[in-house]
Design a protein around this motif. Sequence first.
Motif, mmCIF file in Angstrom:
data_model
loop_
_atom_site.group_PDB
_atom_site.id
_atom_site.type_symbol
_atom_site.label_atom_id
_atom_site.label_comp_id
_atom_site.label_asym_id
_atom_site.label_seq_id
_atom_site.Cartn_x
_atom_site.Cartn_y
_atom_site.Cartn_z
ATOM 1 N N LEU A 291 -1.628 3.703 -2.520
ATOM 2 C CA LEU A 291 -0.072 4.781 -1.984
ATOM 3 C C LEU A 291 1.251 3.504 -1.553
ATOM 4 O O LEU A 291 2.054 3.868 -1.571
ATOM 5 C CB LEU A 291 -0.778 5.194 -0.585
ATOM 6 C CG LEU A 291 -2.002 6.337 -0.687
ATOM 7 C CD1 LEU A 291 -1.800 6.811 0.489
ATOM 8 C CD2 LEU A 291 -1.265 7.736 -1.692
ATOM 9 N N ASN A 292 0.928 2.561 -1.312
ATOM 10 C CA ASN A 292 2.357 1.890 -1.374
ATOM 11 C C ASN A 292 3.170 2.100 0.065
ATOM 12 O O ASN A 292 3.948 1.831 0.580
ATOM 13 C CB ASN A 292 2.796 1.387 -2.103
ATOM 14 C CG ASN A 292 2.991 0.264 -2.244
ATOM 15 O OD1 ASN A 292 3.046 -0.654 -1.690
ATOM 16 N ND2 ASN A 292 4.715 0.202 -2.775
ATOM 17 N N VAL A 293 2.102 2.151 1.310
ATOM 18 C CA VAL A 293 2.247 2.909 2.558
ATOM 19 C C VAL A 293 2.113 1.222 3.835
ATOM 20 O O VAL A 293 3.096 0.767 4.709
ATOM 21 C CB VAL A 293 1.779 3.592 3.377
ATOM 22 C CG1 VAL A 293 2.323 3.618 4.850
ATOM 23 C CG2 VAL A 293 1.835 4.698 2.031
ATOM 24 N N ILE A 294 0.957 0.458 3.736
ATOM 25 C CA ILE A 294 0.725 -0.709 4.218
ATOM 26 C C ILE A 294 1.090 -1.516 3.726
ATOM 27 O O ILE A 294 0.636 -1.812 3.149
ATOM 28 C CB ILE A 294 -0.777 -0.509 4.522
ATOM 29 C CG1 ILE A 294 -0.962 0.924 5.082
ATOM 30 C CG2 ILE A 294 -1.214 -1.471 5.712
ATOM 31 C CD1 ILE A 294 -2.463 0.954 5.964
ATOM 32 N N ARG A 295 1.383 -2.683 4.296
ATOM 33 C CA ARG A 295 2.300 -3.858 3.748
ATOM 34 C C ARG A 295 2.129 -5.107 4.695
ATOM 35 O O ARG A 295 1.938 -5.832 4.719
ATOM 36 C CB ARG A 295 3.197 -3.521 3.236
ATOM 37 C CG ARG A 295 3.814 -3.023 2.147
ATOM 38 C CD ARG A 295 4.988 -2.977 1.839
ATOM 39 N NE ARG A 295 5.756 -1.783 0.499
ATOM 40 C CZ ARG A 295 6.785 -1.342 0.784
ATOM 41 N NH1 ARG A 295 8.074 -1.803 0.555
ATOM 42 N NH2 ARG A 295 7.226 -0.392 -0.727
ATOM 43 N N GLN A 296 1.267 -4.839 5.571
ATOM 44 C CA GLN A 296 1.021 -6.011 6.777
ATOM 45 C C GLN A 296 -0.190 -6.433 6.545
ATOM 46 O O GLN A 296 -1.134 -5.912 5.784
ATOM 47 C CB GLN A 296 0.347 -5.025 8.398
ATOM 48 C CG GLN A 296 1.691 -5.019 9.329
ATOM 49 C CD GLN A 296 2.265 -3.472 8.262
ATOM 50 O OE1 GLN A 296 2.243 -2.882 8.029
ATOM 51 N NE2 GLN A 296 4.156 -3.876 8.545
ATOM 52 N N GLU A 297 -0.047 -8.060 6.546
ATOM 53 C CA GLU A 297 -0.491 -8.422 6.379
ATOM 54 C C GLU A 297 -2.859 -8.757 6.543
ATOM 55 O O GLU A 297 -4.349 -8.587 5.730
ATOM 56 C CB GLU A 297 -0.759 -10.087 5.855
ATOM 57 C CG GLU A 297 0.537 -10.556 5.705
ATOM 58 C CD GLU A 297 0.061 -10.403 4.941
ATOM 59 O OE1 GLU A 297 -0.397 -10.777 3.316
ATOM 60 O OE2 GLU A 297 0.993 -10.868 3.369
ATOM 61 N N ARG A 298 -2.680 -7.990 7.960
ATOM 62 C CA ARG A 298 -3.968 -7.572 8.078
ATOM 63 C C ARG A 298 -4.351 -6.023 8.629
ATOM 64 O O ARG A 298 -3.585 -5.752 9.459
ATOM 65 C CB ARG A 298 -4.149 -8.976 9.888
ATOM 66 C CG ARG A 298 -4.180 -10.003 10.139
ATOM 67 C CD ARG A 298 -5.072 -10.692 8.762
ATOM 68 N NE ARG A 298 -6.551 -10.411 9.179
ATOM 69 C CZ ARG A 298 -7.589 -11.286 8.950
ATOM 70 N NH1 ARG A 298 -7.292 -11.326 7.836
ATOM 71 N NH2 ARG A 298 -8.645 -11.296 9.395
ATOM 72 N N VAL A 299 -5.893 -5.492 8.468
ATOM 73 C CA VAL A 299 -5.581 -4.052 8.943
ATOM 74 C C VAL A 299 -7.431 -4.023 9.024
ATOM 75 O O VAL A 299 -7.677 -5.263 8.774
ATOM 76 C CB VAL A 299 -6.410 -3.300 7.187
ATOM 77 C CG1 VAL A 299 -4.449 -3.561 6.733
ATOM 78 C CG2 VAL A 299 -6.744 -4.139 6.301
ATOM 79 N N VAL A 300 -7.314 -3.122 9.866
ATOM 80 C CA VAL A 300 -8.834 -2.699 10.443
ATOM 81 C C VAL A 300 -8.958 -1.863 9.959
ATOM 82 O O VAL A 300 -8.935 -0.508 9.452
ATOM 83 C CB VAL A 300 -8.482 -2.679 11.780
ATOM 84 C CG1 VAL A 300 -9.875 -1.898 12.773
ATOM 85 C CG2 VAL A 300 -8.658 -3.837 12.654
#
Length: 372
Positions: A291-300
């Motif tokens: 979806l190319n929405v989340i681009r932060q390096e860290r996720v939960v």
Amino acid sequence: MRIFISSVRKGLEEERDALPGLIRALGHTPVMFEDFSAQTMPSRQACLAALDSADACIFLLGPFYGHVFRETGQSATHDEWVAAQTAGKPRWVYRKLGVTFEDTQQDFARTVEAYATGVFRDSFHDTAELMPKVVRKVRDLESVPSPLSFAPLAQPVPLCWSLHEAGVEGGVNRPLLELHVFPVEFPGYATRELEEVGNSLTDRIRRAGIVKNGVALMSSSSQEQATVSIPVGRPRTWDAPQPGELAEVRLYKSGQVTLRATLPSDNMGSILDHEVLPQQVTSLLRFSGALNVIRQERVVVAIGVSDPKLTQVDRFNPHQSRTRAELSACMRSFTLQTEPDESTSLAALDMGAEEVARFLSRALIKQHPSAP
């Protein structure tokens, strides 16, 4: 190893001609449009089928975007990028320097270069500079370490669960698997930003390749979230087994992405299968990345199941329904959801999706009273 080569030919003629021989010299098999364009199936379909068989993909970005297909509104290279991303293929991207990119190609390059999940990106001026860089990546692939890293959360994230909500749009009222991806250290969307990204959500879902163009999607929004509902197929007969399907995509103001999907089921109810569940979670993780929405390096990342008393840990047979199942209706009330107590790298939505899915699925099934 099969290595797929993706690019337009115009402006990259020399590089495309040189790469197949190099890959063969390294003991591997090059796969590219020129090798299978003369087939009975449409060439775009043949390209995507060949990409699916590849172990890794090389993307060359030159000055030109290429022909835009009416079906997707994208070029062949763009379609192949989305397909490789959704499938979690290793991707090596090389951008040609010293040339002027047309506007559409510049936009595509920004999309590719903005996506940080386990994607190798480099540049080159000419074929002589490109070749040794490709050699190094091919050699590296033989012993690729896990792209994932994990770290405990310093404080809980405000994850929004929807386990107690009744079904989804379109009349799906059976248990739902939900997957949540929360970007760490993301300040959240302003109202205007949420509206803009929310308005693009339907197109992002179609571009990710999981929904055909003819399928009608239903979108809605509020101040806190944007939602797109996806029609779920119905079995041919009342007792036919049915695989799990994506039913809903949500984007929250916090940046959280939530996917809700049906579980595999038959006439005896919904099934948590030790082998099928990790596969389904892997697909959902990769889809959330596509979806190319989340681009932060860290996720939960966390998963859960609504109405868990209507589920059973069992084997799912796509060809035959079970004749007996012991649902958990008489058992004490229980919940099925994993604890979001650590962050992981963004590769969880791409090359690391399978590893994360296995861990999440084991943790979830272990909580079920019927688990062996």
